[in-house]
Design an enzyme around this catalytic site. Sequence first.
Site, mmCIF file in Angstrom:
data_model
loop_
_atom_site.group_PDB
_atom_site.id
_atom_site.type_symbol
_atom_site.label_atom_id
_atom_site.label_comp_id
_atom_site.label_asym_id
_atom_site.label_seq_id
_atom_site.Cartn_x
_atom_site.Cartn_y
_atom_site.Cartn_z
ATOM 1 N N GLY A 159 40.468 34.486 41.771
ATOM 2 C CA GLY A 159 40.643 34.742 43.190
ATOM 3 C C GLY A 159 41.342 36.042 43.545
ATOM 4 O O GLY A 159 41.657 36.272 44.716
ATOM 5 N N TRP B 202 40.238 39.165 43.627
ATOM 6 C CA TRP B 202 39.475 40.019 44.539
ATOM 7 C C TRP B 202 39.518 39.462 45.956
ATOM 8 O O TRP B 202 39.677 40.208 46.913
ATOM 9 C CB TRP B 202 38.032 40.163 44.048
ATOM 10 C CG TRP B 202 37.870 41.205 42.986
ATOM 11 C CD1 TRP B 202 38.850 41.725 42.189
ATOM 12 C CD2 TRP B 202 36.657 41.861 42.608
ATOM 13 N NE1 TRP B 202 38.325 42.655 41.337
ATOM 14 C CE2 TRP B 202 36.989 42.759 41.562
ATOM 15 C CE3 TRP B 202 35.342 41.752 43.024
ATOM 16 C CZ2 TRP B 202 36.029 43.565 40.943
ATOM 17 C CZ3 TRP B 202 34.381 42.555 42.410
ATOM 18 C CH2 TRP B 202 34.721 43.451 41.386
ATOM 19 N N ASP C 36 32.122 30.724 42.758
ATOM 20 C CA ASP C 36 32.225 30.821 41.300
ATOM 21 C C ASP C 36 31.778 29.510 40.673
ATOM 22 O O ASP C 36 31.889 28.440 41.278
ATOM 23 C CB ASP C 36 33.661 31.137 40.858
ATOM 24 C CG ASP C 36 33.706 31.741 39.462
ATOM 25 O OD1 ASP C 36 33.972 32.950 39.350
ATOM 26 O OD2 ASP C 36 33.460 31.015 38.477
ATOM 27 N N ASP D 104 27.047 27.233 40.461
ATOM 28 C CA ASP D 104 26.381 28.261 39.669
ATOM 29 C C ASP D 104 25.463 29.076 40.574
ATOM 30 O O ASP D 104 24.492 28.543 41.120
ATOM 31 C CB ASP D 104 25.590 27.595 38.542
ATOM 32 C CG ASP D 104 25.010 28.585 37.552
ATOM 33 O OD1 ASP D 104 24.932 29.784 37.873
ATOM 34 O OD2 ASP D 104 24.624 28.160 36.441
ATOM 35 N N ASP E 28 31.949 40.088 40.508
ATOM 36 C CA ASP E 28 32.668 40.200 39.235
ATOM 37 C C ASP E 28 32.089 39.196 38.239
ATOM 38 O O ASP E 28 32.734 38.831 37.261
ATOM 39 C CB ASP E 28 34.157 39.934 39.465
ATOM 40 C CG ASP E 28 35.028 40.491 38.348
ATOM 41 O OD1 ASP E 28 34.615 41.472 37.706
ATOM 42 O OD2 ASP E 28 36.119 39.940 38.102
ATOM 43 N N LYS F 296 29.877 44.254 38.675
ATOM 44 C CA LYS F 296 30.374 44.555 37.336
ATOM 45 C C LYS F 296 29.233 44.406 36.348
ATOM 46 O O LYS F 296 28.408 43.502 36.470
ATOM 47 C CB LYS F 296 31.505 43.594 36.953
ATOM 48 C CG LYS F 296 32.009 43.813 35.522
ATOM 49 C CD LYS F 296 33.255 43.018 35.233
ATOM 50 C CE LYS F 296 32.964 41.545 35.003
ATOM 51 N NZ LYS F 296 34.182 40.797 34.624
#
Length: 242
Positions: free
Chosen positions: A64, A66, A84, A100, A125, A165
């Site tokens: 958490g 970000w 997430d 997911d 991320d 990322k």
Amino acid sequence: MKVKTRSKKVNKAWLDQHVNDPYVQRARKEGYRARAAYKLREIDEQLGLIRPGYTVVDLGATPGAWSQYLRRRMAAEGAIIALDILPMEPLEGVTCLHGDFRAPDVQQRLEQALAGRVVDVVVSDMAPNLSGIACADAARMADLVELAVAFSCRHLKPDGALLVKLFHGSGYSDLAALFKQTFLRVVPLKPKASRDKSSETFLLGRGLKKASPNGLDSRSGTAAEPAPLVPIGTNSMPANGD
């Protein structure tokens, strides 16, 4: 026995490095859940990525950090939706979804949480569990990035931005090409807060080449001009690392 001894030494070295990491120490002092907050902060400060009032989607949000930075940066304004596959402790002012991102029903829940709002920025991320098999890991990473790009094409404002990322190595050039096909401006980034030995890197795309109907129909007023994209330091990325 030698293998176990070496493993203990490696673990101790990593722990020592982690404990003494200035970003880890700073995160503890400033109340961030992870040092990753400073990667996003550095990118934002250099490129003007986030503004108060924005609607931001945070993919791969756990633990958490970000989302914490985003909430502080935007104060009480705007909306943050965090997603997430791992559960995340609640954050005030952040809508947290557990699931997911690859699953269609989870993407549907995310779209429902948006409630018709178009998105200013998507930050991702997300990373797969690495197997150590380069080609397999690259394929899993590519899948996540491609999903983030597809989601952004459907939900970003025409002048919106996507930050992802990824790992520099196998498959990187293909993902960079995908970004160049999708966005008007693309910048590769390696924040100082990203460990030197890590192959972790980021790609920022801004301005959809083909704006989605969602973005065109749902914009309120005139969108602000996007800040100019300026690379952080150098655009060269390490080819190898952890």
